[in-house]
Design a protein around this motif. Structure first.
Motif, PDB file in Angstrom:
ATOM      1  N   ASP A 193       0.811  -1.230   0.000  1.00  7.34           N
ATOM      2  CA  ASP A 193       0.000   0.000   0.000  1.00  7.34           C
ATOM      3  C   ASP A 193       0.841   1.276   0.000  1.00  7.34           C
ATOM      4  OD1 ASP A 193      -2.974  -1.003   0.316  1.00  7.34           O
ATOM      5  OD2 ASP A 193      -1.653  -2.303   1.502  1.00  7.34           O
ATOM      6  N   ASP A 253      -1.010  -2.820  -4.202  1.00  7.76           N
ATOM      7  CA  ASP A 253      -1.258  -1.380  -4.173  1.00  7.76           C
ATOM      8  C   ASP A 253       0.048  -0.592  -4.072  1.00  7.76           C
ATOM      9  OD1 ASP A 253      -3.873  -2.061  -4.466  1.00  7.76           O
ATOM     10  OD2 ASP A 253      -4.571  -1.199  -2.583  1.00  7.76           O
ATOM     11  N   ASN A 299      -5.598  -4.364  -5.515  1.00  7.19           N
ATOM     12  CA  ASN A 299      -6.812  -3.961  -6.219  1.00  7.19           C
ATOM     13  C   ASN A 299      -6.635  -2.641  -6.969  1.00  7.19           C
ATOM     14  OD1 ASN A 299      -6.688  -3.093  -3.417  1.00  7.19           O
ATOM     15  ND2 ASN A 299      -8.603  -2.025  -3.818  1.00  7.19           N
ATOM     16  N   HIS A 300      -5.539  -1.904  -6.713  1.00  3.11           N
ATOM     17  CA  HIS A 300      -5.296  -0.662  -7.449  1.00  3.11           C
ATOM     18  C   HIS A 300      -4.348  -0.869  -8.626  1.00  3.11           C
ATOM     19  CE1 HIS A 300      -6.864   2.707  -4.797  1.00  3.11           C
ATOM     20  NE2 HIS A 300      -7.106   1.623  -4.082  1.00  3.11           N
ATOM     21  N   HIS A 321      -2.847  -9.845  -0.819  1.00  2.00           N
ATOM     22  CA  HIS A 321      -3.071  -8.402  -0.696  1.00  2.00           C
ATOM     23  C   HIS A 321      -4.180  -8.161   0.328  1.00  2.00           C
ATOM     24  CE1 HIS A 321      -3.253  -4.199  -1.355  1.00  2.00           C
ATOM     25  NE2 HIS A 321      -4.505  -4.257  -1.751  1.00  2.00           N
ATOM     26  N   HIS A 346      -3.639  -3.922   2.252  1.00  2.00           N
ATOM     27  CA  HIS A 346      -4.942  -3.420   1.835  1.00  2.00           C
ATOM     28  C   HIS A 346      -5.699  -2.580   2.866  1.00  2.00           C
ATOM     29  CE1 HIS A 346      -8.515  -3.173  -0.616  1.00  2.00           C
ATOM     30  NE2 HIS A 346      -9.258  -3.775   0.286  1.00  2.00           N
TER      31      HIS A 346
HETATM   32 MN    MN Z   1      -5.782  -2.472  -1.620  1.00  2.00          MN
END
Ligand code: MN
Length: 245
Positions: A10, A47, A86-87, A121, A203
């Motif tokens: 992240d 991320d 997820n990014h 993640h 995350h």
């Molecule tokens: Mn994330």
């Protein structure tokens, strides 16, 4: 995998290279220098980028300094592994073949020195994230990726810039953090009962090391407000805060 193994997540490298962002990235590159000094392995657990979409022939130039610093880490003999978040799921061969030693499109695990480490993640785990899991299926589908890839990069990145939080605040209330941590520990416990010693997640933008039966769940924090990392020295994995410079 060479020891020590460092885990971070992240970082959310921004599409906007402001002075503040440059300062923040400098901390990360100082951390990279530390890794170059100790040797070992670096695992980036998702991320890394606040938004990343790789076109067949086009990569984002805003991350040039990062690419350069990362290559210096690798050229010093450090392996760098990347678990997609997820990014930053939308990668192609620049990421998988050129920038990283190994890229993982889903959860993975390592066994080093008789220690079994499960790495995720962490997105999509929460019972109340049903809507997100459905959305994730769509935006990770071949069809979606192919269609998005047909957009001009200027448009693709304008959309990315709009949906990303622009380096904003990801901090949550203590109450919400506890709810997330309690829920994640159910999943972590399952893995630990299967024989894993550590369950490492990113995350959630909270830093936690929780003992669960015979193992530990570690949530890595982030490099926006926590500047935390986990380090496996060959006997145990501990969460650390990067020193302020
Ligand atoms: Mn994330």
């Amino acid at each position: 995998m060479d020891l020590p193994i460092y885990f971070i997540s992240d970082i959310h490298l921004s599409l906007n290279l402001t002075d503040r962002e440059k300062q923040r990235q400098k901390k990360l590159f100082d951390f990279f220098n530390e890794i170059k000094n100790t040797g070992g392995t670096l695992v980036i657990n998702g991320d890394l980028f606040d938004f990343y979409f790789e076109y067949k022939n086009v990569i984002p130039k805003v991350f040039f300094k990062f690419y350069h610093e990362l290559m210096k880490v690798r050229e010093s003999g450090i392996e760098v592994h990347y678990v997609l978040g997820n990014h930053d799921f939308w990668v192609k061969d620049f990421i998988t073949e050129q920038l990283f030693d190994k890229t993982y499109f889903s959860d993975t695990s390592f066994e080093v020195n008789n220690t079994k480490i499960y790495v995720t993640h962490g997105d999509g785990y929460l019972s109340w994230d049903r809507g997100y899991r459905a959305l994730r299926k769509i935006i990770r589908s071949k069809l979606f990726i192919n269609l998005y890839g047909m957009l001009h990069p200027r448009i693709g990145y304008a959309i990315g810039n709009f949906v990303s939080k622009k380096g904003g605040n990801y901090l949550h209330s203590a109450e919400r953090n506890k709810k997330i941590s309690d829920e994640m520990s159910i999943h972590a416990k399952k893995k630990i009962d299967q024989g894993f010693d550590y369950f490492i997640s990113g995350h959630y933008h909270q830093a936690e090391d929780r003992k669960l039966n015979d193992g530990n769940m570690i949530i890595l924090g982030d490099w926006l407000s926590f500047f935390t990392y986990a380090k496996y020295d060959g006997s145990e994995i501990k969460l650390h805060k990067w020193k302020e410079i």
